[in-house]
Write an enzyme that holds these catalytic residues in place. Structure first.
Site, short mmCIF file in Angstrom:
data_model
loop_
_atom_site.label_atom_id
_atom_site.label_comp_id
_atom_site.label_asym_id
_atom_site.label_seq_id
_atom_site.Cartn_x
_atom_site.Cartn_y
_atom_site.Cartn_z
N HIS A 263 0.82 -1.21 0.00
CA HIS A 263 0.00 0.00 0.00
C HIS A 263 0.86 1.27 0.00
O HIS A 263 1.76 1.42 0.81
CB HIS A 263 -0.93 0.00 1.22
CG HIS A 263 -1.95 1.09 1.16
ND1 HIS A 263 -3.12 0.96 0.43
CD2 HIS A 263 -1.97 2.33 1.70
CE1 HIS A 263 -3.81 2.06 0.54
NE2 HIS A 263 -3.15 2.92 1.30
N ASP A 306 -6.61 17.45 9.61
CA ASP A 306 -7.97 17.03 9.32
C ASP A 306 -7.98 16.53 7.87
O ASP A 306 -7.37 17.15 7.00
CB ASP A 306 -8.95 18.22 9.44
CG ASP A 306 -9.40 18.46 10.87
OD1 ASP A 306 -8.70 18.00 11.80
OD2 ASP A 306 -10.44 19.11 11.07
N HIS A 336 -8.73 6.76 12.04
CA HIS A 336 -9.82 6.26 11.20
C HIS A 336 -9.23 5.22 10.26
O HIS A 336 -8.01 5.04 10.20
CB HIS A 336 -10.50 7.39 10.42
CG HIS A 336 -9.61 8.05 9.45
ND1 HIS A 336 -8.78 9.09 9.77
CD2 HIS A 336 -9.38 7.80 8.13
CE1 HIS A 336 -8.11 9.47 8.71
NE2 HIS A 336 -8.43 8.71 7.70
FE FE2 Z 1 -7.40 8.70 5.77
#
Ligand code: FE2
Length: 389
Positions: A263, A306, A336
């Site tokens: 990745h 953010d 997240h």
């Molecule tokens: Fe992300």
């Protein structure tokens, strides 16, 4: 844009006499950025560009903040923003901080009655739906689905749309927007490892020169207010210019993805940079090809930024619940990652057709009232396993 460009006619030497056929002088204007340290252009006008006839009304257009200190992950349904006839009225700020404002817009009509100039910010307009022409005092650019339009602060422009069906994702940046420095050599040329090159950058190609007197309404954005001014001569009256400061276009479809055995991190998708946020393009690409690779991203904690992802098209591998026009906001401070089930689902897949634009801001974003109107308030719970619900 760090490439030299010239359009129309200019004199052989800057700051020298450049006369019209009738013997009078063209009016030269130096249009600089970052004081006199940044990029600049020299333009030659039929009339002096300083002829303000009247200052009319002035009104506040600052985003209305609903949540100042936000740690909640959100999904916003961008296509729920209602279309509006007027271009400026249609622009709805959804996320903002002192460096940038993220805006959704569904304008239906071309700007016929006024010219617009943003003196607060560079504007990055991503065209999700619609096509037309960006008309500026330094020349015109055609646009269509997938184009980024970069409009440096102070450019006088008009948006001309071909139809009423337009969807724009806009970032206003109080810091100058550049292509990433690491893609360029010390001469400014884009390097071999850059995911795009000079041939992919579209420069203004068509100059509108109007030597006209009258009343020309200009809406100028300054310090989050619109000031309406009337100019005595046509703002598009340039006969020629040269320099580095001009609007340009780049299509997301010309972004060449960088892939690997395992990745690849978001910086391989980077398209633009400022010193306050980055913009990345996620484009159709082959997935990782290590025999045990996991194409879905790992959980990550973007503690310093953010993360805003605007979903454009295709199927999004990391989420089960996003559609075109949605925005996800993953704020700094909490991790997240992929939606439950999407990690296993991604294994063995060889390619993706996802198309998305990401904006990562280094300062937290505030959530506006307009954003809450289209918000999914339960999104932050979407990572919960079934047994935790
Ligand atoms: Fe992300």
């Amino acid at each position: 844009m760090p490439f030299y460009h010239t359009l129309g006619k200019i004199p052989p030497k800057r700051h020298t006499q450049f006369r019209k056929e009738d013997g009078s002088l063209y009016a030269e204007q130096l249009f600089g950025t970052s004081g006199f340290d940044g990029m600049y252009s020299n333009s030659y006008h039929e009339q002096r560009p300083t002829q303000v006839k009247e200052i009319k009304k002035q009104y506040n257009v600052a985003p209305k903040i609903a949540k100042k200190n936000n740690i909640q992950s959100y999904r916003f349904k961008g296509f729920q923003v209602a279309p509006e006839k007027d271009y400026l009225d249609s622009r709805k700020a959804v996320l903002t901080n002192s460096d940038c404002t993220i805006i959704l817009a569904a304008p239906q009509e071309s700007q016929e009655k006024y010219f617009y100039k943003n003196t607060d910010a560079d504007e990055l307009i991503f065209v999700h739906k619609g096509s037309g022409k960006l008309r500026t005092h330094l020349g015109n650019l055609d646009f269509k689905y997938g184009d980024y339009l970069v409009i440096p602060r102070g450019m006088i422009y008009k948006m001309q749309f071909d139809t009423e069906d337009n969807r724009l994702f806009i970032v206003e940046s109080r810091r100058p927007i550049y292509t990433p420095k690491r893609y360029r050599n010390w001469f400014g040329q884009l390097l071999e490892h850059s995911p795009f090159c000079e041939r992919d950058i579209r420069k203004p190609y068509e100059l509108e020169t109007n030597n006209e007197n009258g009343e020309f309404l200009m809406k100028i954005k300054k310090a989050d207010e619109i000031i309406e001014m009337v100019y005595a001569s046509h703002p598009f009256d340039v006969v020629g210019y040269d320099g580095y400061n001009y609007p340009y276009a780049f299509s997301i479809h010309d972004f060449e993805p960088i892939t690997g055995r395992i990745h690849q991190p978001p910086p391989v998708h980077q398209t633009f940079e400022t010193d306050a946020f980055v913009v990345c393009s996620f484009v159709p690409r082959l997935y990782d090809y290590h025999p045990k690779s996991i194409p879905a991203p790992y959980n990550h904690s973007n503690i310093d930024s953010d993360e805003v992802l605007y979903y454009v098209d295709g199927d999004f591998m990391s989420r089960n619940d996003v559609d075109a026009g949605h925005i996800s906001l993953h704020p700094a401070g909490i991790p997240h990652g992929p939606h439950p089930g999407s990690v296993e689902r991604s294994i063995g897949k060889v390619k993706t057709d996802e198309l998305a634009v990401m904006v990562d801001t280094f300062k937290p974003l505030m959530v506006t009232e307009e954003a809450l109107k289209i918000a999914d308030e339960t999104y932050y719970q979407s990572w919960l396993d079934e047994n935790h619900k």
